[in-house]
Design a protein around this motif. Sequence first.
Motif, PDB file in Angstrom:
ATOM      1  N   ALA A  27      55.892  83.559  54.775  1.00 40.10           N
ATOM      2  CA  ALA A  27      55.291  82.255  55.090  1.00 40.10           C
ATOM      3  C   ALA A  27      55.755  81.695  56.434  1.00 40.10           C
ATOM      4  CB  ALA A  27      55.547  81.263  53.954  1.00 40.10           C
ATOM      5  N   MET A  30      54.693  78.283  58.302  1.00 43.11           N
ATOM      6  CA  MET A  30      54.307  77.292  57.294  1.00 43.11           C
ATOM      7  C   MET A  30      55.454  76.310  57.067  1.00 43.11           C
ATOM      8  SD  MET A  30      52.020  79.494  54.628  1.00 43.11           S
ATOM      9  CE  MET A  30      51.155  78.040  54.034  1.00 43.11           C
ATOM     10  N   ASN A 117      49.197  73.559  56.534  1.00 41.89           N
ATOM     11  CA  ASN A 117      50.061  74.733  56.549  1.00 41.89           C
ATOM     12  C   ASN A 117      51.336  74.528  55.716  1.00 41.89           C
ATOM     13  OD1 ASN A 117      51.147  72.912  58.461  1.00 41.89           O
ATOM     14  ND2 ASN A 117      52.067  74.565  59.649  1.00 41.89           N
TER      15      ASN A 117
END
Length: 153
Positions: A27, A30, A117
């Motif tokens: 991720a 993010m 995000n």
Amino acid sequence: MNDVMLILQRERDGAVCLAERQGTGYADGMLNLPSGKVDDGEDVYAAVIREAWEEIGIVVGRDALRVVHVMHFRNPEEEPRVGWFFTARGWRGEPRNMEPHKCAGLSWHQADDLPGNTVPYNALGIGHWLKGEPFSVHGWGVDDAGPGGVPYS
């Protein structure tokens, strides 16, 4: 596997602290709450206290923490997790990026208007917290269904 997440809310405007992941392989780019896994030999309170110090350099006392949501979750890799979402009634120190090798920086956002995000696991937990829902189940393919997949009404 147990995870802990800290919903650190700024008193003056109610914004929550999110960290931008980088260089972790999961991720990256993010935003997520200060968080981590519960280590062997520690309870969820000890874990969130440790993560708050390691990730954002604040000291949170056990008595200042409150569990606001628990989520039984299966991540995109199909791994089962239990996420413990905490808030803190107070803390010592100013939140700062303590892990620049894993975090591009901290930012503050309104809990009811999270950026697109934001890691879904975290966004779901924050959403349940805002609604006052203490428990949820996600990612099992039967989130709102009873026996045999029949939806509850």
